[in-house]
Scaffold this motif. Sequence first.
Motif, PDB file in Angstrom:
ATOM      1  N   LEU A 136      34.897  25.666  17.430  1.00  0.00           N
ATOM      2  CA  LEU A 136      35.818  26.251  16.446  1.00  0.00           C
ATOM      3  C   LEU A 136      35.815  27.775  16.535  1.00  0.00           C
ATOM      4  O   LEU A 136      36.870  28.411  16.407  1.00  0.00           O
ATOM      5  CB  LEU A 136      35.437  25.798  15.033  1.00  0.00           C
ATOM      6  CG  LEU A 136      35.740  24.345  14.706  1.00  0.00           C
ATOM      7  CD1 LEU A 136      35.169  23.986  13.346  1.00  0.00           C
ATOM      8  CD2 LEU A 136      37.221  24.075  14.751  1.00  0.00           C
ATOM      9  N   GLY A 156      36.229  19.455   8.046  1.00  0.00           N
ATOM     10  CA  GLY A 156      35.551  18.232   8.471  1.00  0.00           C
ATOM     11  C   GLY A 156      34.118  18.493   8.888  1.00  0.00           C
ATOM     12  O   GLY A 156      33.210  17.715   8.569  1.00  0.00           O
ATOM     13  N   THR A 157      33.891  19.575   9.583  1.00  0.00           N
ATOM     14  CA  THR A 157      32.540  19.930  10.022  1.00  0.00           C
ATOM     15  C   THR A 157      31.647  20.233   8.826  1.00  0.00           C
ATOM     16  O   THR A 157      30.509  19.764   8.752  1.00  0.00           O
ATOM     17  CB  THR A 157      32.591  21.146  10.967  1.00  0.00           C
ATOM     18  OG1 THR A 157      33.415  20.819  12.087  1.00  0.00           O
ATOM     19  CG2 THR A 157      31.210  21.524  11.452  1.00  0.00           C
ATOM     20  N   GLN A 179      45.304  22.315  12.117  1.00  0.00           N
ATOM     21  CA  GLN A 179      44.276  21.504  12.774  1.00  0.00           C
ATOM     22  C   GLN A 179      42.924  22.219  12.771  1.00  0.00           C
ATOM     23  O   GLN A 179      41.890  21.604  12.553  1.00  0.00           O
ATOM     24  CB  GLN A 179      44.688  21.184  14.208  1.00  0.00           C
ATOM     25  CG  GLN A 179      43.665  20.301  14.917  1.00  0.00           C
ATOM     26  CD  GLN A 179      44.033  20.015  16.351  1.00  0.00           C
ATOM     27  OE1 GLN A 179      45.021  20.547  16.850  1.00  0.00           O
ATOM     28  NE2 GLN A 179      43.266  19.187  16.998  1.00  0.00           N
ATOM     29  N   GLN A 206      41.426  21.865   9.399  1.00  0.00           N
ATOM     30  CA  GLN A 206      40.946  20.502   9.201  1.00  0.00           C
ATOM     31  C   GLN A 206      39.611  20.295   9.908  1.00  0.00           C
ATOM     32  O   GLN A 206      38.714  19.644   9.375  1.00  0.00           O
ATOM     33  CB  GLN A 206      41.974  19.493   9.711  1.00  0.00           C
ATOM     34  CG  GLN A 206      43.214  19.402   8.849  1.00  0.00           C
ATOM     35  CD  GLN A 206      44.272  18.506   9.458  1.00  0.00           C
ATOM     36  OE1 GLN A 206      44.203  18.112  10.606  1.00  0.00           O
ATOM     37  NE2 GLN A 206      45.278  18.180   8.658  1.00  0.00           N
ATOM     38  N   GLU A 207      39.470  20.849  11.080  1.00  0.00           N
ATOM     39  CA  GLU A 207      38.216  20.710  11.814  1.00  0.00           C
ATOM     40  C   GLU A 207      37.083  21.459  11.120  1.00  0.00           C
ATOM     41  O   GLU A 207      35.960  20.950  11.041  1.00  0.00           O
ATOM     42  CB  GLU A 207      38.391  21.208  13.246  1.00  0.00           C
ATOM     43  CG  GLU A 207      39.259  20.296  14.088  1.00  0.00           C
ATOM     44  CD  GLU A 207      39.507  20.814  15.484  1.00  0.00           C
ATOM     45  OE1 GLU A 207      40.141  20.094  16.249  1.00  0.00           O
ATOM     46  OE2 GLU A 207      39.071  21.936  15.812  1.00  0.00           O
ATOM     47  N   GLN A 242      30.339  21.728  17.458  1.00  0.00           N
ATOM     48  CA  GLN A 242      31.666  21.798  16.845  1.00  0.00           C
ATOM     49  C   GLN A 242      31.947  23.210  16.340  1.00  0.00           C
ATOM     50  O   GLN A 242      33.064  23.715  16.501  1.00  0.00           O
ATOM     51  CB  GLN A 242      31.779  20.789  15.697  1.00  0.00           C
ATOM     52  CG  GLN A 242      31.835  19.351  16.163  1.00  0.00           C
ATOM     53  CD  GLN A 242      31.773  18.363  15.004  1.00  0.00           C
ATOM     54  OE1 GLN A 242      31.340  18.702  13.907  1.00  0.00           O
ATOM     55  NE2 GLN A 242      32.206  17.144  15.254  1.00  0.00           N
TER      56      GLN A 242
END
Length: 86
Positions: A64, A11-12, A4, A7-8, A60
């Motif tokens: 993270l 994605g960012t 996850q 993925q973040e 974000q």
Amino acid sequence: MNEQAWQEIIGTIGLFCLVIIVVTLTVRYFTAGRGARARDETLKQLAEQVTAGQQRTERQLAELTERVTDLQGRTGALEKILKDVE
């Protein structure tokens, strides 16, 4: 790092690249034949949108970074436990 988190991160980065592409294409479109006043207003709106996007991206990334730091701490604790068990 878990799936996850990766993925973040991806994605960012993808969101940031998408914002750059959209801004670039929009700026080129509006500078091709629009009046100066309309162009200025559009650029102002784009700048506000980009600023908002950058702020979201910064939040974000901060989140993270916090998660990665937490994961590093947990991994260190697990390594210590495994060494103690050996």
